[in-house]
Scaffold this motif. Sequence first.
Motif: not given
Ligand SMILES: [Mg+2]
Lengths: 359, 359
Positions: A224, B248, B252
């Motif tokens: 991420d 996730d 981001d």
């Molecule tokens: Mg994340």
Amino acid sequence: MAETKKIAVIAGDGIGPEVVAEAEKVLQKVGEVFGYSFETEHALFGGIAIDEKGTPLPAETLEVCKRADAVLLGAVGGPKWDNNSKELRPETGLLGIRKELGLFSNLRPAVVFDCLKDASTLKPEVLEGTDLMVVRELTGGIYFGEKFRRETEYGEEAVDTCAYNVTEVERIARQAFDIAMKRRKKLASVDKANVLETSRLWRETVIRVSADYPEVELEHVLVDNCAMQLLRRPSSFDVIVTENMFGDILSDEAAMLTGSIGMLASASLGEGSYGLYEPVHGSAPDIAGQGLANPIATILSTALMLRISFGYGEAADAIERAVAEVLDAGHRTSDIAAGRVEALSTKQMGELILKAIRK
Amino acid sequence: MAETKKIAVIAGDGIGPEVVAEAEKVLQKVGEVFGYSFETEHALFGGIAIDEKGTPLPAETLEVCKRADAVLLGAVGGPKWDNNSKELRPETGLLGIRKELGLFSNLRPAVVFDCLKDASTLKPEVLEGTDLMVVRELTGGIYFGEKFRRETEYGEEAVDTCAYNVTEVERIARQAFDIAMKRRKKLASVDKANVLETSRLWRETVIRVSADYPEVELEHVLVDNCAMQLLRRPSSFDVIVTENMFGDILSDEAAMLTGSIGMLASASLGEGSYGLYEPVHGSAPDIAGQGLANPIATILSTALMLRISFGYGEAADAIERAVAEVLDAGHRTSDIAAGRVEALSTKQMGELILKAIRK
Ligand SMILES: [Mg+2]
Ligand SMILES: [Mg+2]
């Protein structure tokens, strides 16, 4: 005269035949200029193979690929075959050929050409100097793990399994370190080691392998965070190595960064020097047969082949230089013209690059 | 006078106490201006709870949260606790509190403030008008599936399991559709249905639920394509709903698009109106205690709480308007000052926003 290199040429569907034709001329020219000898053999694959042979990957095509030193692929698929049953889908042929040829990694360079950096949605100053390579594991992980459904008290449940063994991780890690050694000696290994067991095995293995590559600067980046850092500091990456699904996502994000997906080459490699080379773009059925396609991604895929499979780095450089020269002179196909200059045809672009190839 | 709303306040670690203090003043002010009554109760959580109580999530903290109508959280964690064993890590407290409070979705609005759009690495004209919300499933998928190692003929193998049942997908899908109904009525459901069984179940379920929301325009986007489209056309997205790991990664990426992660709020929701609200940024131990932190993300998290958990939309609007007004007037904390204006302290920024709140 160097030994003759055999290349299996799979034009495929849509714009595939048009862009591959230009890449073949480039091969020919490079042979003349540098004294290399290439022998090409054509084979049917994808939708056209379904139409003519009743399967996307005919046995004779596989034979042609196996007796070659490398494979050049145009593009496969199109709406005509989209509703076929699974075994009669062009994409099934792609999975099959990778498996049969033992190709376990996919290399996607994302390079920003200075004169095209305005094509990106990122600011030019952020993009400046971006030249990275995503090395994606291609045979393991959740895409290939066991899948099933079962009844539970909460209704039907679907399950996918993600597995990696040490051997699989080690071979892709070594390949990525080898590639980094030939580039800027920086490797970012991407995982989700704070949560996933496969990622912990991945990280342990990459760290172990790194002992054999003391010159390579290794960083571990969570997936991420990597999706963020590609936006924040794309030019800071050199080689990125990651597992199958993370690589699927991040290589597409990295490709989009460059703003010109019609320019991007790729390679799928196994053990040794054998490889399959193809443009990242698809078969673009909407413009097929019209002579509008941009042949540069396929031509650059040929350069990758020369460098990686044959070790002809000088010739690969010459092709890449020729492409840059033609672009710098302002020549564009319609996909990268942005309405600012008159667009060239596939053949005209191929011709200009051909002329610009020199020692 | 409306009924009193109880809010559990967890300041946490690092800059947490500083930013939460400003958000509490905002709550107070909103109460006065709009005639609402809030009762706050403070509780220990994260690193500070480890230090004082020997566990990141003390039982009394959970009690405080459970008897509240909503939770406001600052930030948790820091280098001091990074090498602790798993059960003594602040992050373990976060997983625990989500589970204990039945929070199954995480909402991450990614909004670009007009006056801050230069902070992004994306071109302002691409970013213009971007206002999207990522709704991430928080309790299922590969992060929570069975994990193990086993010996194979290829060496040690690690396995992660990704599972989703219909109930889990349906509840998050309904929540996302409900949210879309209150916004621009567009929902992008992100999956990898061409490869994963969990994604096929996901897509089937989302399609089934969509029958109850005929006004919402639904599109299905493959996760790798979504990673690209967020870069190419961020302003075209309204609500994005996806499973845990994809969420996730994509939330981001979406956060980084905005260029000002110090500005982003988040909500974690369960069934009903209960929710936990926190800034997306972390505890920033490097600047903790110095009065430099940007309180805006926490203040905007409070606005989210008012809108989502309490249905005080007018008050939430007033907070968001106040933030925009202060930013438009050129005021900045150091994280968003970009060296162009003198940076305000946490308290100064909080004070200005407070003053700008009106009906
Ligand atoms: Mg994340
Ligand atoms: Mg992909």
